[in-house]
Design an enzyme around this catalytic site. Structure first.
Site, short mmCIF file in Angstrom:
data_model
loop_
_atom_site.label_atom_id
_atom_site.label_comp_id
_atom_site.label_asym_id
_atom_site.label_seq_id
_atom_site.Cartn_x
_atom_site.Cartn_y
_atom_site.Cartn_z
N GLU A 1 47.95 48.86 31.51
CA GLU A 1 47.67 47.83 30.50
C GLU A 1 46.25 47.35 30.78
OE1 GLU A 1 49.45 46.76 27.97
OE2 GLU A 1 51.20 47.98 28.44
N CYS B 1 44.22 39.31 27.87
CA CYS B 1 43.82 40.64 27.40
C CYS B 1 43.94 40.75 25.88
CB CYS B 1 44.62 41.73 28.10
SG CYS B 1 46.39 41.50 28.02
#
Ligand code: NDP
Length: 515
Positions: free
Chosen positions: A247, A281
Protein backbone atom coordinates in the site's frame (compact mmCIF):
# COMPACT_ATOMS: atom_id res chain seq x y z
CA UNK A 1 0.67 7.05 29.86
CA UNK A 2 1.61 3.52 30.72
CA UNK A 3 2.89 2.56 27.26
CA UNK A 4 5.35 5.38 27.20
CA UNK A 5 6.68 4.87 30.72
CA UNK A 6 7.10 1.16 30.18
CA UNK A 7 9.12 1.60 27.01
CA UNK A 8 11.47 4.24 28.43
CA UNK A 9 14.67 2.44 29.20
CA UNK A 10 17.07 5.27 29.93
CA UNK A 11 16.89 9.04 29.61
CA UNK A 12 19.51 8.94 26.88
CA UNK A 13 19.44 6.37 24.08
CA UNK A 14 21.73 3.47 24.88
CA UNK A 15 23.48 1.45 22.22
CA UNK A 16 20.93 -0.41 20.10
CA UNK A 17 18.13 1.93 21.11
CA UNK A 18 16.48 4.81 19.34
CA UNK A 19 14.65 7.85 20.63
CA UNK A 20 10.97 8.60 20.02
CA UNK A 21 9.98 12.28 19.86
CA UNK A 22 6.74 14.11 20.35
CA UNK A 23 6.71 15.93 17.00
CA UNK A 24 4.38 18.63 18.30
CA UNK A 25 7.02 19.72 20.83
CA UNK A 26 10.27 18.11 19.72
CA UNK A 27 10.71 16.48 23.15
CA UNK A 28 12.07 12.95 23.48
CA UNK A 29 9.38 10.85 25.14
CA UNK A 30 10.75 7.30 25.00
CA UNK A 31 13.49 5.00 23.84
CA UNK A 32 12.89 1.65 22.15
CA UNK A 33 15.15 -1.24 21.22
CA UNK A 34 16.61 -1.19 17.73
CA UNK A 35 16.35 -4.90 16.98
CA UNK A 36 18.86 -6.48 14.63
CA UNK A 37 18.65 -9.46 12.29
CA UNK A 38 19.45 -11.99 15.05
CA UNK A 39 16.62 -10.77 17.26
CA UNK A 40 14.23 -10.87 14.31
CA UNK A 41 15.27 -14.44 13.51
CA UNK A 42 14.56 -15.43 17.14
CA UNK A 43 11.15 -13.77 17.02
CA UNK A 44 10.37 -15.55 13.76
CA UNK A 45 11.32 -18.88 15.33
CA UNK A 46 9.00 -18.18 18.25
CA UNK A 47 6.17 -17.13 15.94
CA UNK A 48 6.49 -20.32 13.91
CA UNK A 49 6.48 -22.47 17.06
CA UNK A 50 3.20 -21.09 18.34
CA UNK A 51 1.35 -20.59 15.03
CA UNK A 52 0.00 -24.16 14.64
CA UNK A 53 -1.80 -23.96 18.00
CA UNK A 54 -3.23 -20.56 17.05
CA UNK A 55 -4.47 -21.99 13.74
CA UNK A 56 -5.92 -24.99 15.59
CA UNK A 57 -7.99 -22.66 17.80
CA UNK A 58 -10.24 -22.21 14.78
CA UNK A 59 -12.16 -19.15 13.66
CA UNK A 60 -14.33 -19.12 16.76
CA UNK A 61 -11.46 -19.38 19.23
CA UNK A 62 -9.54 -16.62 17.49
CA UNK A 63 -12.64 -14.46 17.13
CA UNK A 64 -13.24 -14.62 20.89
CA UNK A 65 -9.86 -12.97 21.53
CA UNK A 66 -10.24 -10.41 18.73
CA UNK A 67 -13.71 -9.41 19.96
CA UNK A 68 -12.36 -8.99 23.48
CA UNK A 69 -9.74 -6.73 21.93
CA UNK A 70 -12.42 -4.66 20.21
CA UNK A 71 -13.91 -3.92 23.63
CA UNK A 72 -10.44 -3.32 25.09
CA UNK A 73 -9.75 -0.62 22.49
CA UNK A 74 -12.97 1.18 23.41
CA UNK A 75 -12.42 0.75 27.16
CA UNK A 76 -8.88 2.14 26.85
CA UNK A 77 -9.51 4.72 24.15
CA UNK A 78 -8.38 7.74 26.15
CA UNK A 79 -5.03 6.11 26.98
CA UNK A 80 -4.55 4.99 23.38
CA UNK A 81 -5.43 8.43 22.02
CA UNK A 82 -2.88 9.98 24.40
CA UNK A 83 -0.17 7.61 23.15
CA UNK A 84 -1.07 8.18 19.50
CA UNK A 85 -1.09 11.96 19.95
CA UNK A 86 2.21 11.93 21.84
CA UNK A 87 4.09 10.31 18.95
CA UNK A 88 2.21 11.74 15.94
CA UNK A 89 1.15 15.26 16.98
CA UNK A 90 -2.31 14.71 15.54
CA UNK A 91 -5.48 16.23 16.99
CA UNK A 92 -7.78 14.43 19.42
CA UNK A 93 -10.44 14.09 16.72
CA UNK A 94 -8.00 12.72 14.13
CA UNK A 95 -7.00 10.03 16.63
CA UNK A 96 -10.59 9.29 17.65
CA UNK A 97 -12.23 9.25 14.23
CA UNK A 98 -9.53 7.82 12.02
CA UNK A 99 -7.68 5.52 14.47
CA UNK A 100 -9.84 4.38 17.40
CA UNK A 101 -13.06 3.99 15.44
CA UNK A 102 -11.36 2.21 12.53
CA UNK A 103 -9.24 0.02 14.83
CA UNK A 104 -12.15 -1.07 16.98
CA UNK A 105 -14.27 -1.76 13.90
CA UNK A 106 -11.48 -3.83 12.34
CA UNK A 107 -11.10 -6.15 15.35
CA UNK A 108 -14.86 -6.84 15.28
CA UNK A 109 -15.16 -7.07 11.50
CA UNK A 110 -12.43 -9.65 10.96
CA UNK A 111 -13.52 -11.64 14.03
CA UNK A 112 -17.01 -11.88 12.50
CA UNK A 113 -16.18 -12.24 8.82
CA UNK A 114 -12.92 -14.22 8.59
CA UNK A 115 -14.73 -17.55 8.45
CA UNK A 116 -17.11 -16.36 5.72
CA UNK A 117 -14.24 -15.17 3.50
CA UNK A 118 -12.06 -18.23 4.15
CA UNK A 119 -14.62 -21.03 4.16
CA UNK A 120 -13.93 -23.94 1.80
CA UNK A 121 -15.44 -23.30 -1.63
CA UNK A 122 -16.98 -26.13 -3.64
CA UNK A 123 -15.85 -25.95 -7.26
CA UNK A 124 -17.72 -27.39 -10.24
CA UNK A 125 -15.72 -28.37 -13.28
CA UNK A 126 -16.66 -29.29 -16.85
CA UNK A 127 -13.47 -31.37 -17.20
CA UNK A 128 -14.39 -34.92 -18.08
CA UNK A 129 -11.49 -36.39 -16.09
CA UNK A 130 -12.86 -35.11 -12.77
CA UNK A 131 -16.53 -36.04 -13.23
CA UNK A 132 -18.03 -37.27 -9.95
CA UNK A 133 -15.14 -36.06 -7.84
CA UNK A 134 -15.23 -33.57 -5.00
CA UNK A 135 -13.31 -30.38 -5.86
CA UNK A 136 -12.60 -27.83 -3.16
CA UNK A 137 -10.71 -24.58 -2.85
CA UNK A 138 -9.48 -23.93 0.65
CA UNK A 139 -7.53 -21.10 2.23
CA UNK A 140 -4.84 -22.15 4.65
CA UNK A 141 -2.87 -19.58 6.64
CA UNK A 142 0.59 -18.89 5.25
CA UNK A 143 2.20 -19.26 8.70
CA UNK A 144 4.21 -16.21 9.70
CA UNK A 145 3.21 -12.80 8.32
CA UNK A 146 5.37 -9.69 8.59
CA UNK A 147 3.65 -6.30 8.64
CA UNK A 148 5.74 -3.15 8.10
CA UNK A 149 3.81 -0.09 9.18
CA UNK A 150 4.18 3.63 8.46
CA UNK A 151 4.03 6.57 10.86
CA UNK A 152 0.92 8.41 9.72
CA UNK A 153 -1.71 6.07 11.24
CA UNK A 154 0.11 3.80 13.70
CA UNK A 155 -3.11 2.08 14.75
CA UNK A 156 -5.25 2.11 11.62
CA UNK A 157 -2.61 1.26 9.05
CA UNK A 158 -0.61 -1.29 11.03
CA UNK A 159 -3.45 -3.07 12.82
CA UNK A 160 -5.73 -2.83 9.79
CA UNK A 161 -3.28 -5.34 8.30
CA UNK A 162 -2.32 -7.35 11.41
CA UNK A 163 -5.90 -8.17 12.42
CA UNK A 164 -6.99 -10.03 9.25
CA UNK A 165 -3.64 -11.85 9.19
CA UNK A 166 -4.25 -13.02 12.77
CA UNK A 167 -7.92 -13.85 12.11
CA UNK A 168 -6.80 -16.10 9.25
CA UNK A 169 -4.66 -18.13 11.69
CA UNK A 170 -1.21 -16.66 11.10
CA UNK A 171 1.35 -15.55 13.64
CA UNK A 172 2.32 -11.92 13.01
CA UNK A 173 5.41 -9.79 13.57
CA UNK A 174 4.71 -6.07 13.27
CA UNK A 175 7.56 -3.67 12.54
CA UNK A 176 6.18 -0.21 13.28
CA UNK A 177 7.83 2.92 11.97
CA UNK A 178 10.68 4.10 14.19
CA UNK A 179 8.81 7.43 14.38
CA UNK A 180 5.68 5.88 15.98
CA UNK A 181 6.39 2.56 17.74
CA UNK A 182 4.53 3.32 20.99
CA UNK A 183 0.99 2.76 19.72
CA UNK A 184 1.93 -0.75 18.56
CA UNK A 185 3.46 -1.55 21.95
CA UNK A 186 0.31 -0.28 23.68
CA UNK A 187 -1.94 -2.45 21.50
CA UNK A 188 0.36 -5.44 22.10
CA UNK A 189 -0.33 -5.02 25.84
CA UNK A 190 -4.03 -5.10 25.04
CA UNK A 191 -3.82 -8.25 22.94
CA UNK A 192 -1.89 -9.93 25.75
CA UNK A 193 -4.56 -8.93 28.30
CA UNK A 194 -7.22 -10.26 25.94
CA UNK A 195 -5.55 -13.68 25.92
CA UNK A 196 -3.59 -13.91 22.68
CA UNK A 197 -1.07 -16.75 23.17
CA UNK A 198 2.52 -15.67 23.73
CA UNK A 199 4.45 -15.21 20.49
CA UNK A 200 1.41 -15.12 18.17
CA UNK A 201 1.67 -11.33 17.91
CA UNK A 202 5.05 -9.67 18.35
CA UNK A 203 6.25 -6.11 17.84
CA UNK A 204 9.75 -5.68 16.39
CA UNK A 205 10.87 -2.12 17.06
CA UNK A 206 13.77 -0.72 15.10
CA UNK A 207 14.90 1.28 12.08
CA UNK A 208 14.65 0.53 8.36
CA UNK A 209 17.18 -2.32 8.64
CA UNK A 210 14.86 -4.08 11.10
CA UNK A 211 12.14 -4.03 8.42
CA UNK A 212 14.58 -5.37 5.85
CA UNK A 213 15.58 -8.22 8.24
CA UNK A 214 11.93 -9.07 8.74
CA UNK A 215 11.40 -9.52 4.99
CA UNK A 216 13.97 -12.35 5.08
CA UNK A 217 12.16 -14.26 7.82
CA UNK A 218 8.47 -14.35 6.99
CA UNK A 219 6.11 -16.17 4.63
CA UNK A 220 4.44 -12.98 3.43
CA UNK A 221 5.14 -9.30 3.83
CA UNK A 222 2.54 -6.55 4.02
CA UNK A 223 4.08 -3.12 3.56
CA UNK A 224 2.57 0.35 3.86
CA UNK A 225 4.68 3.42 3.17
CA UNK A 226 6.43 5.23 0.36
CA UNK A 227 6.63 3.90 -3.18
CA UNK A 228 10.44 4.12 -3.04
CA UNK A 229 10.73 1.88 0.05
CA UNK A 230 7.95 -0.39 -1.27
CA UNK A 231 10.12 -1.12 -4.31
CA UNK A 232 13.07 -2.00 -2.04
CA UNK A 233 10.87 -4.33 0.01
CA UNK A 234 9.60 -6.04 -3.12
CA UNK A 235 13.14 -6.48 -4.49
CA UNK A 236 14.28 -8.01 -1.19
CA UNK A 237 11.25 -10.29 -1.03
CA UNK A 238 12.01 -11.49 -4.56
CA UNK A 239 15.26 -13.03 -3.26
CA UNK A 240 13.26 -15.57 -1.24
CA UNK A 241 10.13 -15.57 -3.47
CA UNK A 242 8.18 -14.17 -0.53
CA UNK A 243 4.78 -12.79 -1.57
CA UNK A 244 4.21 -9.08 -0.95
CA UNK A 245 1.27 -6.76 -0.76
CA UNK A 246 2.05 -3.04 -1.01
CA UNK A 247 0.00 0.00 0.00
CA UNK A 248 1.99 2.94 -1.29
CA UNK A 249 1.75 6.63 -1.94
CA UNK A 250 -0.91 8.64 -3.73
CA UNK A 251 -1.66 12.01 -5.29
CA UNK A 252 -5.42 11.83 -5.07
CA UNK A 253 -7.31 14.23 -7.34
CA UNK A 254 -10.72 15.78 -6.69
CA UNK A 255 -12.78 16.89 -9.69
CA UNK A 256 -15.46 19.53 -9.10
CA UNK A 257 -17.93 19.59 -12.00
CA UNK A 258 -19.91 22.69 -12.99
CA UNK A 259 -23.13 21.34 -11.43
CA UNK A 260 -21.51 20.45 -8.07
CA UNK A 261 -22.90 21.46 -4.71
CA UNK A 262 -20.05 23.91 -4.12
CA UNK A 263 -20.52 24.10 -0.35
CA UNK A 264 -20.26 20.31 0.02
CA UNK A 265 -17.32 20.07 -2.38
CA UNK A 266 -15.46 22.86 -0.52
CA UNK A 267 -16.08 21.28 2.90
CA UNK A 268 -14.93 17.87 1.67
CA UNK A 269 -11.83 19.21 -0.08
CA UNK A 270 -10.73 21.10 3.01
CA UNK A 271 -11.61 18.37 5.51
CA UNK A 272 -9.95 15.55 3.60
CA UNK A 273 -7.06 17.75 2.49
CA UNK A 274 -6.22 18.70 6.09
CA UNK A 275 -7.23 15.47 7.90
CA UNK A 276 -4.27 14.26 9.93
CA UNK A 277 -2.31 17.33 8.77
CA UNK A 278 -2.65 16.06 5.20
CA UNK A 279 -0.57 13.00 6.10
CA UNK A 280 -2.99 10.43 4.74
CA UNK A 281 -2.22 8.25 1.74
CA UNK A 282 -5.72 8.98 0.39
CA UNK A 283 -5.77 12.72 1.25
CA UNK A 284 -7.24 15.11 -1.28
CA UNK A 285 -3.88 16.23 -2.72
CA UNK A 286 -5.05 18.35 -5.70
CA UNK A 287 -8.33 19.80 -6.94
CA UNK A 288 -9.55 20.50 -10.50
CA UNK A 289 -12.56 22.80 -10.70
CA UNK A 290 -14.63 23.55 -13.81
CA UNK A 291 -14.54 27.23 -14.75
CA UNK A 292 -18.17 28.20 -13.93
CA UNK A 293 -17.83 27.27 -10.22
CA UNK A 294 -14.12 27.93 -9.74
CA UNK A 295 -14.42 31.37 -8.10
CA UNK A 296 -17.20 30.29 -5.74
CA UNK A 297 -15.29 27.14 -4.77
CA UNK A 298 -12.03 29.00 -4.10
CA UNK A 299 -13.85 31.67 -2.06
CA UNK A 300 -15.51 29.08 0.17
CA UNK A 301 -12.35 27.01 0.68
CA UNK A 302 -10.35 30.15 1.49
CA UNK A 303 -12.85 31.41 4.04
CA UNK A 304 -13.04 28.02 5.77
CA UNK A 305 -9.25 27.50 5.71
CA UNK A 306 -8.65 30.89 7.37
CA UNK A 307 -10.83 29.75 10.27
CA UNK A 308 -8.89 26.53 10.91
CA UNK A 309 -7.34 26.24 14.37
CA UNK A 310 -3.96 24.55 14.54
CA UNK A 311 -2.39 23.25 17.73
CA UNK A 312 -2.09 20.63 20.42
CA UNK A 313 -5.20 21.42 22.48
CA UNK A 314 -7.87 19.27 24.07
CA UNK A 315 -10.82 17.68 22.27
CA UNK A 316 -12.91 20.21 20.37
CA UNK A 317 -10.30 22.99 20.49
CA UNK A 318 -8.10 22.42 17.40
CA UNK A 319 -8.67 21.25 13.83
CA UNK A 320 -5.17 20.55 12.47
CA UNK A 321 -2.19 19.10 14.32
CA UNK A 322 1.55 19.05 13.72
CA UNK A 323 3.51 17.13 11.12
CA UNK A 324 4.55 13.68 12.35
CA UNK A 325 7.72 12.96 10.38
CA UNK A 326 10.25 15.81 10.77
CA UNK A 327 11.60 15.66 7.16
CA UNK A 328 8.01 15.96 5.95
CA UNK A 329 8.06 19.69 6.82
CA UNK A 330 10.93 20.12 4.35
CA UNK A 331 9.01 18.26 1.62
CA UNK A 332 5.92 20.43 2.12
CA UNK A 333 8.03 23.60 2.14
CA UNK A 334 9.84 22.52 -1.03
CA UNK A 335 6.53 21.93 -2.84
CA UNK A 336 5.07 25.29 -1.75
CA UNK A 337 8.24 27.25 -2.60
CA UNK A 338 8.52 25.52 -5.98
CA UNK A 339 4.89 26.39 -6.74
CA UNK A 340 5.40 30.02 -5.69
CA UNK A 341 8.53 30.29 -7.83
CA UNK A 342 6.56 29.03 -10.85
CA UNK A 343 3.70 31.50 -10.45
CA UNK A 344 1.33 30.02 -7.85
CA UNK A 345 -0.53 32.30 -5.45
CA UNK A 346 -0.77 31.46 -1.75
CA UNK A 347 -4.24 32.42 -0.48
CA UNK A 348 -3.86 31.00 3.03
CA UNK A 349 -0.80 29.87 5.02
CA UNK A 350 2.33 29.11 3.05
CA UNK A 351 4.92 28.99 5.85
CA UNK A 352 6.55 26.42 8.05
CA UNK A 353 5.77 26.73 11.73
CA UNK A 354 2.54 26.66 13.67
CA UNK A 355 -0.26 28.96 12.57
CA UNK A 356 -0.46 32.03 14.88
CA UNK A 357 2.53 30.76 16.93
CA UNK A 358 5.42 30.35 14.44
CA UNK A 359 8.09 30.01 17.17
CA UNK A 360 6.33 27.03 18.78
CA UNK A 361 8.78 24.11 19.07
CA UNK A 362 8.14 20.93 17.09
CA UNK A 363 7.42 20.26 13.42
CA UNK A 364 4.65 22.37 11.92
CA UNK A 365 3.40 23.67 8.61
CA UNK A 366 0.44 26.02 8.26
CA UNK A 367 -2.75 24.89 6.51
CA UNK A 368 -2.12 26.23 3.02
CA UNK A 369 -4.32 26.99 0.00
CA UNK A 370 -2.63 27.43 -3.38
CA UNK A 371 -4.13 28.64 -6.66
CA UNK A 372 -2.74 29.48 -10.13
CA UNK A 373 -1.09 26.06 -10.08
CA UNK A 374 -0.28 23.70 -12.95
CA UNK A 375 1.50 20.42 -13.66
CA UNK A 376 4.96 21.98 -13.93
CA UNK A 377 4.83 22.24 -10.11
CA UNK A 378 5.74 19.38 -7.73
CA UNK A 379 2.75 20.39 -5.55
CA UNK A 380 0.55 19.02 -8.37
CA UNK A 381 2.58 15.98 -9.38
CA UNK A 382 4.47 14.60 -6.34
CA UNK A 383 2.98 13.30 -3.09
CA UNK A 384 3.08 16.29 -0.70
CA UNK A 385 1.68 14.51 2.37
CA UNK A 386 1.04 17.76 4.18
CA UNK A 387 -1.64 20.38 4.95
CA UNK A 388 -1.75 21.89 1.46
CA UNK A 389 -4.60 22.12 -1.01
CA UNK A 390 -3.63 23.25 -4.53
CA UNK A 391 -6.66 24.21 -6.66
CA UNK A 392 -6.54 24.42 -10.46
CA UNK A 393 -9.13 25.90 -12.83
CA UNK A 394 -10.02 23.65 -15.79
CA UNK A 395 -11.94 24.41 -19.00
CA UNK A 396 -14.11 21.31 -18.87
CA UNK A 397 -14.35 17.80 -17.51
CA UNK A 398 -12.20 16.36 -20.31
CA UNK A 399 -9.31 18.51 -19.13
CA UNK A 400 -10.04 17.55 -15.51
CA UNK A 401 -9.96 13.82 -16.30
CA UNK A 402 -6.81 14.14 -18.39
CA UNK A 403 -5.00 16.00 -15.59
CA UNK A 404 -6.34 13.67 -12.88
CA UNK A 405 -4.83 10.74 -14.80
CA UNK A 406 -1.58 12.57 -15.49
CA UNK A 407 0.13 10.95 -12.49
CA UNK A 408 2.24 7.90 -11.72
CA UNK A 409 -0.12 7.27 -8.79
CA UNK A 410 -3.64 5.83 -8.72
CA UNK A 411 -4.78 5.37 -5.14
CA UNK A 412 -8.04 7.29 -4.59
CA UNK A 413 -10.04 10.09 -6.22
CA UNK A 414 -13.31 11.97 -5.90
CA UNK A 415 -15.80 13.61 -8.26
CA UNK A 416 -18.45 16.17 -7.31
CA UNK A 417 -21.60 16.80 -9.37
CA UNK A 418 -25.34 16.91 -8.67
CA UNK A 419 -26.13 14.72 -11.70
CA UNK A 420 -24.79 11.62 -9.98
CA UNK A 421 -25.17 9.43 -13.06
CA UNK A 422 -22.93 11.79 -14.98
CA UNK A 423 -20.51 12.19 -12.06
CA UNK A 424 -20.27 8.41 -11.78
CA UNK A 425 -19.47 8.18 -15.50
CA UNK A 426 -16.63 10.66 -14.92
CA UNK A 427 -15.51 8.66 -11.84
CA UNK A 428 -15.23 5.50 -13.93
CA UNK A 429 -12.72 7.23 -16.22
CA UNK A 430 -10.34 8.15 -13.39
CA UNK A 431 -7.39 5.76 -13.00
CA UNK A 432 -7.59 5.03 -9.28
CA UNK A 433 -8.24 2.06 -7.02
CA UNK A 434 -11.25 3.82 -5.45
CA UNK A 435 -13.32 6.81 -6.54
CA UNK A 436 -16.00 8.51 -4.42
CA UNK A 437 -18.82 10.57 -5.90
CA UNK A 438 -19.85 13.59 -3.79
CA UNK A 439 -17.63 12.39 -0.96
CA UNK A 440 -14.02 11.43 -0.36
CA UNK A 441 -12.09 8.84 1.65
CA UNK A 442 -15.10 7.36 3.48
CA UNK A 443 -14.92 4.27 1.29
CA UNK A 444 -11.99 3.33 3.56
CA UNK A 445 -14.36 2.75 6.48
CA UNK A 446 -16.34 0.14 4.50
CA UNK A 447 -14.31 -2.92 5.40
CA UNK A 448 -16.32 -5.00 2.93
CA UNK A 449 -15.08 -2.86 0.00
CA UNK A 450 -11.62 -3.56 -1.44
CA UNK A 451 -9.14 -0.72 -1.17
CA UNK A 452 -5.90 -0.84 -3.12
CA UNK A 453 -3.87 1.27 -5.46
CA UNK A 454 -3.54 1.31 -9.22
CA UNK A 455 -0.28 2.21 -11.01
CA UNK A 456 2.57 3.09 -8.57
CA UNK A 457 0.19 3.19 -5.60
CA UNK A 458 0.46 -0.47 -4.75
CA UNK A 459 -0.08 -4.13 -5.31
CA UNK A 460 -2.96 -6.11 -3.86
CA UNK A 461 -5.65 -4.65 -1.65
CA UNK A 462 -6.94 -4.21 1.88
CA UNK A 463 -10.45 -5.02 3.06
CA UNK A 464 -13.03 -7.38 1.62
CA UNK A 465 -12.27 -10.99 0.65
CA UNK A 466 -8.93 -10.06 -0.92
CA UNK A 467 -7.87 -8.30 2.29
CA UNK A 468 -7.73 -11.61 4.18
CA UNK A 469 -7.18 -14.17 1.43
CA UNK A 470 -3.80 -12.56 0.71
CA UNK A 471 -2.63 -13.97 4.06
CA UNK A 472 -3.49 -17.50 2.94
CA UNK A 473 -2.23 -20.11 0.56
CA UNK A 474 -4.92 -21.26 -1.84
CA UNK A 475 -5.02 -25.01 -1.73
CA UNK A 476 -6.98 -27.11 -4.20
CA UNK A 477 -8.37 -30.38 -2.84
CA UNK A 478 -9.70 -33.17 -5.07
CA UNK A 479 -11.35 -36.21 -3.52
CA UNK A 480 -12.27 -39.36 -5.45
CA UNK A 481 -14.95 -40.93 -3.34
CA UNK A 482 -14.94 -44.41 -4.91
CA UNK A 483 -13.12 -46.43 -7.55
CA UNK A 484 -15.20 -47.50 -10.55
CA UNK A 485 -15.03 -51.10 -11.74
CA UNK A 486 -13.47 -49.93 -14.98
CA UNK A 487 -10.63 -47.86 -13.59
CA UNK A 488 -9.68 -45.34 -16.30
CA UNK A 489 -6.00 -45.41 -15.44
CA UNK A 490 -4.67 -47.27 -18.40
CA UNK A 491 -1.07 -48.45 -18.30
CA UNK A 492 -0.04 -50.27 -20.35
CA UNK A 493 -1.24 -48.20 -23.34
CA UNK A 494 -2.74 -50.13 -26.18
CA UNK A 495 -3.08 -48.75 -29.70
CA UNK A 496 -6.84 -49.46 -29.59
CA UNK A 497 -7.35 -47.57 -26.36
CA UNK A 498 -5.31 -44.58 -27.57
CA UNK A 499 -7.32 -44.43 -30.81
CA UNK A 500 -10.60 -44.50 -28.85
CA UNK A 501 -9.39 -41.73 -26.60
CA UNK A 502 -8.36 -39.63 -29.60
CA UNK A 503 -11.83 -40.01 -31.13
CA UNK A 504 -13.48 -39.21 -27.83
CA UNK A 505 -11.53 -35.97 -27.32
CA UNK A 506 -12.08 -34.80 -30.89
CA UNK A 507 -15.82 -35.46 -30.46
CA UNK A 508 -15.86 -33.59 -27.12
CA UNK A 509 -13.86 -30.53 -28.10
CA UNK A 510 -14.53 -30.50 -31.86
CA UNK A 511 -18.22 -29.83 -31.32
CA UNK A 512 -17.62 -26.26 -30.22
CA UNK A 513 -16.00 -25.38 -33.56
CA UNK A 514 -18.92 -26.47 -35.78
CA UNK A 515 -20.96 -23.53 -37.00
P1 NDP B 1 9.03 4.63 4.38
O1 NDP B 1 8.24 4.10 3.26
O2 NDP B 1 10.49 4.71 4.21
O3 NDP B 1 8.74 3.80 5.72
C1 NDP B 1 7.66 2.94 5.93
C2 NDP B 1 8.09 1.77 6.80
O4 NDP B 1 9.11 1.02 6.14
C3 NDP B 1 8.70 2.19 8.14
O5 NDP B 1 8.34 1.25 9.14
C4 NDP B 1 10.17 2.12 7.84
O6 NDP B 1 10.96 1.98 9.00
C5 NDP B 1 10.24 0.87 7.00
N1 NDP B 1 11.44 0.76 6.17
C6 NDP B 1 12.31 1.73 5.79
N2 NDP B 1 13.28 1.22 4.98
C7 NDP B 1 13.02 -0.10 4.87
C8 NDP B 1 13.63 -1.18 4.16
N3 NDP B 1 14.71 -1.00 3.40
N4 NDP B 1 13.07 -2.42 4.25
C9 NDP B 1 11.96 -2.62 4.99
N5 NDP B 1 11.34 -1.64 5.69
C10 NDP B 1 11.85 -0.40 5.62
O7 NDP B 1 8.41 6.02 4.73
P2 NDP B 1 9.07 7.33 5.27
O8 NDP B 1 8.80 7.35 6.71
O9 NDP B 1 10.49 7.48 4.87
O10 NDP B 1 8.18 8.42 4.51
C11 NDP B 1 8.57 8.82 3.21
C12 NDP B 1 7.40 9.22 2.38
O11 NDP B 1 6.49 8.14 2.25
C13 NDP B 1 6.56 10.32 3.00
O12 NDP B 1 7.11 11.54 2.68
C14 NDP B 1 5.21 10.08 2.37
O13 NDP B 1 5.17 10.75 1.12
C15 NDP B 1 5.17 8.57 2.11
N6 NDP B 1 4.37 7.82 3.10
C16 NDP B 1 3.26 7.19 2.64
C17 NDP B 1 2.45 6.50 3.53
C18 NDP B 1 1.21 5.80 3.10
O14 NDP B 1 0.32 5.59 3.92
N7 NDP B 1 1.11 5.39 1.85
C19 NDP B 1 2.75 6.46 4.96
C20 NDP B 1 4.00 7.10 5.32
C21 NDP B 1 4.75 7.75 4.39
P3 NDP B 1 11.54 3.31 9.70
O15 NDP B 1 10.39 4.24 9.93
O16 NDP B 1 12.07 2.77 10.95
O17 NDP B 1 12.55 3.88 8.74
Amino acid sequence: MAAIEETVHEPVAAKNEFAVENPATGEVIAHCPDLGAEAIAAMAKRGREVQPAWEALGFEGRARILKRMQKWVIDHQEEIIAVIRSETGKTYEDALIAEISYGAAAFGFWATNAEKYLADEKVKSSAILVKGKKLLLRYRPLGLVGVIGPWNYPLTNSFGDCVPALAAGNAVILKPSEITPLTSLKLAEGLKECGIPDGVFQVATGLGATGAALVDQVDMIMFTGSTATGKKVMAKAAETLTPVSLELGGKDPMIVLADADVERAANTALYYGMLNGGQTCISVERVYVEEPVYDAFVAKVTEKARALRQGTGAAGSVDVGSMTFPPQVDIVERHVEDAKAKGATVLVGGSRGKKSDPTHPGYWYEPTILVDVDHTMSAMTEETFGPTLPIMKVRDEEEAIRLANDSPYGLGASVFGKDTKHAEAVARRVEAGAVCVNDALVNYSALELPMGGAKASGLGSRHGAGGIRKYCQQQAILVTRFATKKDPHMYPYSAKMTARLGKFFSFLYGRGNRD
